[in-house]
Write an enzyme that holds these catalytic residues in place. Structure first.
Site, PDB file in Angstrom:
ATOM      1  N   SER A   1      47.780 -73.439 -88.361  1.00 22.68           N
ATOM      2  CA  SER A   1      47.786 -72.913 -89.722  1.00 22.68           C
ATOM      3  C   SER A   1      49.184 -72.472 -90.134  1.00 22.68           C
ATOM      4  CB  SER A   1      46.830 -71.719 -89.832  1.00 22.68           C
ATOM      5  OG  SER A   1      45.500 -72.108 -89.597  1.00 22.68           O
ATOM      6  N   GLN A   2      49.418 -72.429 -91.449  1.00 23.41           N
ATOM      7  CA  GLN A   2      50.696 -71.936 -91.946  1.00 23.41           C
ATOM      8  C   GLN A   2      50.845 -70.468 -91.543  1.00 23.41           C
ATOM      9  OE1 GLN A   2      48.978 -72.159 -96.180  1.00 23.41           O
ATOM     10  NE2 GLN A   2      50.755 -70.842 -96.448  1.00 23.41           N
TER      11      GLN A   2
END
Length: 250
Positions: free
Chosen positions: A97-98
């Site tokens: 994930s970012q």
């Protein structure tokens, strides 16, 4: 008379030319990789510009995000993008994930030093490493055997002795180690798995994306109050689907 490069002179073999070009290419690739202080600067910029500039205010979370070497927990070809504000592929159809989403989920979990945490969906091991900076122990489950082993080796190499990695189906949680004060899920089931609710400690918090594959998913927080569960919706998200038991027809 202009000089001629050695590899362009008559008699210089094609093999030698290829070797020279390969050496140049390797040297150029090495120059693209920043020194360790470059990654440190990128990590500080990530915390400042992607987290503090938005709504991440928990100092312990910010310190953990500023400490964990994210570039050490992504595939080599993704290292230059490790601190960018978007997800990255890590192989086997999975992503990391970012940074903002990792920080947000961690902040929502309200982790404390004495807490025991469960993570479902180890992936690269990055979220587990961030949690390990905040709690006493992290138990993390990854359904892809190869990712579980790679994360285990990387976390061990980085000195995270308070993380235990297991390959398996995270839908069922980790009942032998329950209850958990914190449960973070990094893959989206269509509905919240009952085993995870059952393994949540009183006043514990479950942070989980919920929704159909390819459809609208929402990040949710569930807090247990004895036998009652309080659920709130945070924001729309897009995660890889939870597989295994979660994908069986019901």
């Amino acid at each position: 008379m202009p000089q001629t490069c050695a590899w362009a002179r008559p008699g210089f073999s094609r093999l030698a030319i290829l070797l020279v070009l390969a050496t140049i290419a390797c040297a150029s690739a090495e120059r693209l990789l920043p020194p360790p202080q470059g990654f440190e600067q990128a990590r500080r910029a990530m915390v400042r510009d992607q987290l503090e500039a938005r709504d991440i205010t928990n100092r312990r979370v910010l310190e953990a995000m500023g400490k964990v070497p994210r570039h050490e927990l992504v595939p080599p070809q993704q290292r230059l993008s490790a601190y960018a504000d978007h997800p990255l592929p890590i192989g086997y159809g999975q992503t990391i994930s970012q940074p903002y989403i990792v920080a947000l989920m961690t902040q929502l979990a309200q982790a404390r030093p004495h807490h025991k945490a469960l993570e479902v969906g180890t992936g690269s091991g990055y979220q587990a490493a961030v949690l390990a900076e905040l709690v006493s122990h992290v138990y993390t489950i990854e359904i892809v055997d190869e990712l579980a082993e790679r994360a285990r080796q990387d976390l061990e190499r980085l000195g995270y002795a308070n993380v235990t990695v297991r390959a398996g189906d995270g839908y069922q949680g980790w009942p032998e180690q329950a209850p958990f004060d914190v449960i973070l899920v990094t893959a989206a089931p269509e509905k919240i798995p009952q085993p995870l609710l059952d393994q949540l400690a009183d006043r514990g918090r479950l942070v989980i994306p919920v929704g159909p594959t390819g459809g609208i998913q929402f990040l949710k927080v569930v807090q247990r109050r004895k036998d009652r569960f309080e659920e709130s919706t945070v924001l729309p998200v897009r995660f890889v689907p939870m597989t295994g038991e979660a994908q069986k027809p019901r």
